[in-house]
Scaffold this motif. Structure first.
Motif, mmCIF file in Angstrom:
data_model
loop_
_atom_site.group_PDB
_atom_site.id
_atom_site.type_symbol
_atom_site.label_atom_id
_atom_site.label_comp_id
_atom_site.label_asym_id
_atom_site.label_seq_id
_atom_site.Cartn_x
_atom_site.Cartn_y
_atom_site.Cartn_z
ATOM 1 N N ARG A 33 2.952 -10.442 -13.434
ATOM 2 C CA ARG A 33 3.572 -11.683 -13.523
ATOM 3 C C ARG A 33 4.818 -12.088 -12.232
ATOM 4 N N MET A 34 5.743 -11.151 -12.098
ATOM 5 C CA MET A 34 6.192 -10.339 -10.382
ATOM 6 C C MET A 34 5.460 -10.318 -9.836
ATOM 7 N N LEU A 35 4.375 -9.811 -9.424
ATOM 8 C CA LEU A 35 3.508 -9.139 -7.913
ATOM 9 C C LEU A 35 2.796 -9.643 -8.222
ATOM 10 N N GLY A 36 2.029 -11.503 -8.897
ATOM 11 C CA GLY A 36 1.192 -12.188 -9.101
ATOM 12 C C GLY A 36 -0.202 -11.325 -9.206
ATOM 13 N N VAL A 37 -0.563 -10.433 -10.267
ATOM 14 C CA VAL A 37 -1.264 -9.812 -10.569
ATOM 15 C C VAL A 37 -1.388 -10.033 -11.469
ATOM 16 N N THR A 38 -2.585 -9.879 -12.730
ATOM 17 C CA THR A 38 -3.066 -9.729 -13.742
ATOM 18 C C THR A 38 -1.785 -8.404 -13.902
ATOM 19 N N ARG A 39 -2.196 -8.117 -16.110
ATOM 20 C CA ARG A 39 -1.757 -6.704 -16.187
ATOM 21 C C ARG A 39 -2.435 -6.272 -16.574
ATOM 22 N N ALA A 40 -3.735 -6.404 -16.233
ATOM 23 C CA ALA A 40 -5.278 -5.599 -16.231
ATOM 24 C C ALA A 40 -5.171 -4.826 -15.091
ATOM 25 N N ALA A 41 -4.890 -5.580 -14.016
ATOM 26 C CA ALA A 41 -4.506 -5.161 -12.490
ATOM 27 C C ALA A 41 -3.255 -3.604 -12.574
ATOM 28 N N VAL A 42 -2.177 -3.994 -12.939
ATOM 29 C CA VAL A 42 -1.194 -3.063 -13.230
ATOM 30 C C VAL A 42 -2.173 -1.873 -14.347
ATOM 31 N N SER A 43 -1.964 -1.888 -15.393
ATOM 32 C CA SER A 43 -2.612 -1.091 -15.850
ATOM 33 C C SER A 43 -3.820 -0.051 -15.651
ATOM 34 N N ASN A 44 -4.688 -1.178 -14.177
ATOM 35 C CA ASN A 44 -5.923 -0.558 -13.436
ATOM 36 C C ASN A 44 -5.003 0.234 -12.690
ATOM 37 N N TRP A 45 -3.681 -0.013 -11.923
ATOM 38 C CA TRP A 45 -2.844 1.046 -11.688
ATOM 39 C C TRP A 45 -2.613 2.280 -11.682
ATOM 40 N N GLU A 46 -1.761 1.876 -12.570
ATOM 41 C CA GLU A 46 -1.291 2.827 -13.287
ATOM 42 C C GLU A 46 -2.359 3.942 -13.807
ATOM 43 N N GLY A 47 -3.461 3.580 -14.155
ATOM 44 C CA GLY A 47 -4.496 4.427 -14.893
ATOM 45 C C GLY A 47 -5.618 5.342 -13.614
ATOM 46 N N GLY A 48 -4.749 4.776 -12.280
ATOM 47 C CA GLY A 48 -5.631 5.920 -11.333
ATOM 48 C C GLY A 48 -6.081 5.157 -10.081
ATOM 49 N N LYS A 49 -5.874 3.887 -10.643
ATOM 50 C CA LYS A 49 -7.436 3.089 -9.292
ATOM 51 C C LYS A 49 -6.882 2.615 -7.802
ATOM 52 N N GLY A 50 -5.939 3.111 -8.025
ATOM 53 C CA GLY A 50 -5.059 2.652 -6.413
ATOM 54 C C GLY A 50 -4.588 1.366 -6.604
ATOM 55 N N VAL A 51 -3.520 1.611 -5.315
ATOM 56 C CA VAL A 51 -2.598 0.568 -5.301
ATOM 57 C C VAL A 51 -2.446 0.013 -3.486
ATOM 58 N N GLY A 52 -3.268 -0.236 -2.884
ATOM 59 C CA GLY A 52 -3.486 -0.386 -1.893
ATOM 60 C C GLY A 52 -2.897 -1.437 -0.791
ATOM 61 N N GLY A 53 -2.764 -1.618 0.545
ATOM 62 C CA GLY A 53 -2.326 -3.090 0.743
ATOM 63 C C GLY A 53 -1.231 -4.052 0.803
ATOM 64 N N ALA A 54 -1.567 -4.775 0.713
ATOM 65 C CA ALA A 54 -0.116 -6.057 -0.201
ATOM 66 C C ALA A 54 0.296 -5.632 -1.299
ATOM 67 N N PRO A 55 -0.382 -4.992 -1.941
ATOM 68 C CA PRO A 55 0.441 -4.751 -3.198
ATOM 69 C C PRO A 55 1.356 -3.231 -3.468
ATOM 70 N N ALA A 56 1.135 -2.710 -2.737
ATOM 71 C CA ALA A 56 1.659 -1.387 -2.092
ATOM 72 C C ALA A 56 2.516 -2.170 -1.698
ATOM 73 N N LYS A 57 2.722 -2.590 -0.453
ATOM 74 C CA LYS A 57 4.018 -3.189 0.281
ATOM 75 C C LYS A 57 4.880 -3.973 -0.983
ATOM 76 N N LEU A 58 4.568 -5.315 -1.276
ATOM 77 C CA LEU A 58 5.351 -5.976 -1.824
ATOM 78 C C LEU A 58 6.412 -4.920 -3.028
ATOM 79 N N ILE A 59 5.483 -3.873 -3.502
ATOM 80 C CA ILE A 59 5.691 -2.706 -4.654
ATOM 81 C C ILE A 59 7.486 -1.982 -3.606
ATOM 82 N N GLN A 60 6.873 -1.880 -2.363
ATOM 83 C CA GLN A 60 7.416 -0.980 -2.241
ATOM 84 C C GLN A 60 9.273 -2.031 -1.129
ATOM 85 N N THR A 61 8.895 -2.939 -1.289
ATOM 86 C CA THR A 61 9.694 -3.917 -0.609
ATOM 87 C C THR A 61 10.460 -4.511 -2.087
ATOM 88 N N ILE A 62 10.703 -4.401 -2.980
ATOM 89 C CA ILE A 62 11.267 -5.072 -4.174
ATOM 90 C C ILE A 62 11.624 -3.863 -4.854
#
Length: 90
Positions: A48-77
């Motif tokens: 919710r904080m990143l503007g994506v679904t729980r499933a997206a976060v689960s996918n990232w944590e499952g190794g599907k990769g976080v590229g582009g804007a989401p990674a930059k947003l997390i790094q900014t946080i």
């Protein structure tokens, strides 16, 4: 936006995100999980904080990769969190 245009846009963004992740611009699955846990968020609240679904976060944590804007947003946080800690400590 027409359905065809939206499909083309989504396809383009997916390809770009995959390319970003392959170029090392993304975060690893373990980094995403560690960041989320360090901040005290559930997958749902982090999403919710990143503007994506729980499933997206689960996918990232499952190794599907976080590229582009989401990674930059997390790094900014993380940078803002570090700045806040510095200000409150000193």
């Amino acid at each position: 936006m027409s359905d065809a245009a939206e499909m083309a846009y989504n396809s383009m963004m997916t390809e770009k995100d995959e390319a970003d992740a392959q170029q090392g611009e993304g975060l690893t699955a373990s980094e995403v999980r560690q960041i989320r846990e360090d901040l005290g968020y559930t997958q749902a609240s982090f999403g919710r904080m990143l503007g994506v679904t729980r499933a997206a976060v689960s996918n990232w944590e499952g190794g599907k990769g976080v590229g582009g804007a989401p990674a930059k947003l997390i790094q900014t946080i993380l940078a803002l969190r570090d700045l806040q800690r510095h200000i409150t400590m000193g």
